[in-house]
Write a protein that holds these residues in place. Sequence first.
Motif, PDB file in Angstrom:
ATOM      1  N   VAL A 261       0.865  -1.190   0.000  1.00 28.65           N
ATOM      2  CA  VAL A 261       0.000   0.000   0.000  1.00 28.65           C
ATOM      3  C   VAL A 261       0.898   1.235   0.000  1.00 28.65           C
ATOM      4  O   VAL A 261       2.021   1.206   0.501  1.00 28.65           O
ATOM      5  N   THR A 262       0.378   2.315  -0.552  1.00 28.63           N
ATOM      6  CA  THR A 262       1.111   3.585  -0.581  1.00 28.63           C
ATOM      7  C   THR A 262       0.944   4.262   0.773  1.00 28.63           C
ATOM      8  O   THR A 262      -0.190   4.396   1.254  1.00 28.63           O
ATOM      9  N   VAL A 263       2.052   4.698   1.383  1.00 24.38           N
ATOM     10  CA  VAL A 263       1.916   5.450   2.642  1.00 24.38           C
ATOM     11  C   VAL A 263       2.346   6.902   2.497  1.00 24.38           C
ATOM     12  O   VAL A 263       1.971   7.739   3.325  1.00 24.38           O
ATOM     13  N   SER A 264       3.145   7.187   1.479  1.00 23.42           N
ATOM     14  CA  SER A 264       3.623   8.563   1.385  1.00 23.42           C
ATOM     15  C   SER A 264       4.057   8.905  -0.040  1.00 23.42           C
ATOM     16  O   SER A 264       4.621   8.069  -0.746  1.00 23.42           O
TER      17      SER A 264
ATOM     18  N   THR B 186       9.818  -2.896   6.695  1.00 23.05           N
ATOM     19  CA  THR B 186       8.584  -3.266   5.976  1.00 23.05           C
ATOM     20  C   THR B 186       8.252  -2.271   4.862  1.00 23.05           C
ATOM     21  O   THR B 186       7.312  -2.481   4.115  1.00 23.05           O
ATOM     22  N   SER B 187       8.996  -1.166   4.802  1.00 26.04           N
ATOM     23  CA  SER B 187       8.684  -0.133   3.808  1.00 26.04           C
ATOM     24  C   SER B 187       9.757  -0.075   2.732  1.00 26.04           C
ATOM     25  O   SER B 187      10.887  -0.522   2.929  1.00 26.04           O
TER      26      SER B 187
ATOM     27  N   THR C 214       6.631   6.112  -0.921  1.00 25.43           N
ATOM     28  CA  THR C 214       6.930   5.032   0.030  1.00 25.43           C
ATOM     29  C   THR C 214       5.754   4.063   0.073  1.00 25.43           C
ATOM     30  O   THR C 214       4.591   4.482   0.147  1.00 25.43           O
TER      31      THR C 214
ATOM     32  N   VAL D 145       4.366   0.194   1.788  1.00 21.90           N
ATOM     33  CA  VAL D 145       4.566  -0.789   2.855  1.00 21.90           C
ATOM     34  C   VAL D 145       3.968  -2.119   2.402  1.00 21.90           C
ATOM     35  O   VAL D 145       2.841  -2.158   1.885  1.00 21.90           O
TER      36      VAL D 145
ATOM     37  N   ILE E 213       2.142  -5.503   3.041  1.00 21.58           N
ATOM     38  CA  ILE E 213       1.180  -5.880   4.088  1.00 21.58           C
ATOM     39  C   ILE E 213       0.796  -7.358   3.972  1.00 21.58           C
ATOM     40  O   ILE E 213       0.809  -7.934   2.884  1.00 21.58           O
TER      41      ILE E 213
ATOM     42  N   GLY F 166      -3.607  -6.925   6.717  1.00 19.22           N
ATOM     43  CA  GLY F 166      -3.324  -5.507   6.488  1.00 19.22           C
ATOM     44  C   GLY F 166      -2.233  -4.968   7.399  1.00 19.22           C
ATOM     45  O   GLY F 166      -2.059  -3.755   7.523  1.00 19.22           O
TER      46      GLY F 166
ATOM     47  N   ARG G 298      11.269  12.486   6.210  1.00 15.86           N
ATOM     48  CA  ARG G 298       9.863  12.098   6.089  1.00 15.86           C
ATOM     49  C   ARG G 298       9.292  11.720   7.454  1.00 15.86           C
ATOM     50  O   ARG G 298       8.229  12.198   7.852  1.00 15.86           O
ATOM     51  N   LEU G 299      10.045  10.883   8.169  1.00 18.21           N
ATOM     52  CA  LEU G 299       9.535  10.411   9.458  1.00 18.21           C
ATOM     53  C   LEU G 299       9.553  11.526  10.495  1.00 18.21           C
ATOM     54  O   LEU G 299       8.679  11.593  11.357  1.00 18.21           O
TER      55      LEU G 299
ATOM     56  N   LEU H 243       6.530  13.452  10.095  1.00 20.30           N
ATOM     57  CA  LEU H 243       5.367  12.747  10.670  1.00 20.30           C
ATOM     58  C   LEU H 243       5.344  12.859  12.193  1.00 20.30           C
ATOM     59  O   LEU H 243       4.370  12.502  12.826  1.00 20.30           O
TER      60      LEU H 243
ATOM     61  N   GLU I  26       7.586  11.203  14.117  1.00 23.16           N
ATOM     62  CA  GLU I  26       7.953   9.912  14.728  1.00 23.16           C
ATOM     63  C   GLU I  26       9.270  10.014  15.470  1.00 23.16           C
ATOM     64  O   GLU I  26      10.087  10.840  15.132  1.00 23.16           O
TER      65      GLU I  26
HETATM   66  C1  LIG Z   1       0.632   0.792   5.893  1.00 21.62           C
HETATM   67  C2  LIG Z   1       0.104   0.670   7.310  1.00 21.62           C
HETATM   68  C3  LIG Z   1      -0.466  -0.736   7.500  1.00 21.62           C
HETATM   69  C4  LIG Z   1       1.315   0.856   8.243  1.00 21.62           C
HETATM   70  O1  LIG Z   1       0.846   0.816   9.528  1.00 21.62           O
HETATM   71  P1  LIG Z   1       1.658   1.512  10.704  1.00 21.62           P
HETATM   72  O2  LIG Z   1       0.918   1.306  11.964  1.00 21.62           O
HETATM   73  O3  LIG Z   1       2.032   2.909  10.309  1.00 21.62           O
HETATM   74  O4  LIG Z   1       2.945   0.596  10.743  1.00 21.62           O
HETATM   75  P2  LIG Z   1       4.368   0.974  11.276  1.00 21.62           P
HETATM   76  O5  LIG Z   1       4.372   2.160  12.194  1.00 21.62           O
HETATM   77  O6  LIG Z   1       4.958  -0.318  11.787  1.00 21.62           O
HETATM   78  O7  LIG Z   1       5.161   1.419   9.964  1.00 21.62           O
HETATM   79  C5  LIG Z   1       5.466   0.474   8.967  1.00 21.62           C
HETATM   80  C6  LIG Z   1       6.538   1.063   8.082  1.00 21.62           C
HETATM   81  O8  LIG Z   1       5.979   2.129   7.329  1.00 21.62           O
HETATM   82  C7  LIG Z   1       6.713   3.321   7.513  1.00 21.62           C
HETATM   83  N1  LIG Z   1       5.738   4.406   7.468  1.00 21.62           N
HETATM   84  C8  LIG Z   1       4.539   4.446   8.077  1.00 21.62           C
HETATM   85  N2  LIG Z   1       3.893   5.584   7.738  1.00 21.62           N
HETATM   86  C9  LIG Z   1       4.714   6.242   6.885  1.00 21.62           C
HETATM   87  C10 LIG Z   1       4.626   7.472   6.182  1.00 21.62           C
HETATM   88  N3  LIG Z   1       3.540   8.235   6.261  1.00 21.62           N
HETATM   89  N4  LIG Z   1       5.654   7.843   5.394  1.00 21.62           N
HETATM   90  C11 LIG Z   1       6.739   7.071   5.269  1.00 21.62           C
HETATM   91  N5  LIG Z   1       6.885   5.878   5.901  1.00 21.62           N
HETATM   92  C12 LIG Z   1       5.883   5.492   6.702  1.00 21.62           C
HETATM   93  C13 LIG Z   1       7.392   3.144   8.882  1.00 21.62           C
HETATM   94  O9  LIG Z   1       8.538   3.963   8.983  1.00 21.62           O
HETATM   95  C14 LIG Z   1       7.716   1.672   8.819  1.00 21.62           C
HETATM   96  O10 LIG Z   1       8.854   1.467   8.004  1.00 21.62           O
HETATM   97  P3  LIG Z   1       9.937   0.300   8.271  1.00 21.62           P
HETATM   98  O11 LIG Z   1       9.198  -0.959   8.670  1.00 21.62           O
HETATM   99  O12 LIG Z   1      10.639   0.116   6.975  1.00 21.62           O
HETATM  100  O13 LIG Z   1      10.837   0.784   9.364  1.00 21.62           O
HETATM  101  C15 LIG Z   1      -0.999   1.728   7.658  1.00 21.62           C
HETATM  102  O14 LIG Z   1      -0.367   3.001   7.791  1.00 21.62           O
HETATM  103  C16 LIG Z   1      -2.043   1.823   6.565  1.00 21.62           C
HETATM  104  O15 LIG Z   1      -2.815   0.880   6.375  1.00 21.62           O
HETATM  105  N6  LIG Z   1      -2.108   2.979   5.878  1.00 21.62           N
HETATM  106  C17 LIG Z   1      -3.062   3.204   4.808  1.00 21.62           C
HETATM  107  C18 LIG Z   1      -2.476   2.804   3.471  1.00 21.62           C
HETATM  108  C19 LIG Z   1      -3.434   3.114   2.360  1.00 21.62           C
HETATM  109  O16 LIG Z   1      -4.601   2.890   2.477  1.00 21.62           O
HETATM  110  N7  LIG Z   1      -2.909   3.642   1.249  1.00 21.62           N
HETATM  111  C20 LIG Z   1      -3.669   4.135   0.148  1.00 21.62           C
HETATM  112  C21 LIG Z   1      -4.159   3.083  -0.770  1.00 21.62           C
HETATM  113  S1  LIG Z   1      -2.929   1.995  -1.388  1.00 21.62           S
END
Ligand SMILES: CC(C)(COP(=O)(O)OP(=O)(O)OC[C@H]1O[C@@H](n2cnc3c(N)ncnc32)[C@H](O)[C@@H]1OP(=O)(O)O)[C@@H](O)C(=O)NCCC(=O)NCCS
Length: 171
Positions: free
Chosen positions: A70-73, A101-102, A128, A130, A132, A136, A165-166, A169, A171
């Motif tokens: 999934v896209t997080v950033s 995981t990213s 970025t 992640v 899953i 999820g 980036r972090l 956020l 973090e």
């Molecule tokens: C992806 C998801 C499961 C991660 O959950 P989370 O509770 O943030 O998990 P974590 O805190 O363990 O972070 C997981 C990894 O993502 C990274 N991360 C989380 N949010 C981030 C952000 N906004 N930008 C960059 N990296 C990010 C963390 O640094 C971590 O990286 P690493 O494992 O390589 O060290 C959750 O944020 C999610 O479901 N987000 C929605 C995704 C989505 O719907 N996207 C759009 C459609 S594809």
Amino acid sequence: MAKKKKSSSHNLPAVVHPAVASDRSPVIMTELVLPSHTNALNTIFGGVVMGWIDIAGAIAAQRYCRNPVVTVSIDHLHFIVPIKIGYTVRITARVTYAGRTSMETEVLVDAENAITGEVRRATKAYLTYVAIDAQGRPKQVPSFSVSGAAEKKAFAEAEVRRKRRLAWLGE
Ligand SMILES: CC(C)(COP(=O)(O)OP(=O)(O)OC[C@H]1O[C@@H](n2cnc3c(N)ncnc32)[C@H](O)[C@@H]1OP(=O)(O)O)[C@@H](O)C(=O)NCCC(=O)NCCS
């Protein structure tokens, strides 16, 4: 008498590319700018380019980790030159960094005037993703190995972007 093997309707190989556990080869997507992609000025909608960028980056990340992502950033996106109707757009995505995981992908967008052959860089972005699991939850990805000075430098730059980036956020 030996049974004659049924001939196939084509002579294509069953497997064109053997399975690779983690593949860092770039994704190259090519699109033609059609009327449905453009605004009243006959240039492309930013959102259309953003969609293509996201798809190319996701394919590169999935190819790398062999898992749904999934896209997080999406880092800053700047549209440098207008992309006109009828142009060819080439989107190139590759994984530049992997954490636990990213994964970070770099996506370059080049706009080509197919009539003159002129190509201009239209956009560059870092996204970025992640990996899953079925619930999820974030899932571990293969570690990112680097060799040689250029790769080490690129990896160090990606680490700086990740830290920024972090930090943004909180973090
Ligand atoms: C992806 C998801 C499961 C991660 O959950 P989370 O509770 O943030 O998990 P974590 O805190 O363990 O972070 C997981 C990894 O993502 C990274 N991360 C989380 N949010 C981030 C952000 N906004 N930008 C960059 N990296 C990010 C963390 O640094 C971590 O990286 P690493 O494992 O390589 O060290 C959750 O944020 C999610 O479901 N987000 C929605 C995704 C989505 O719907 N996207 C759009 C459609 S594809």
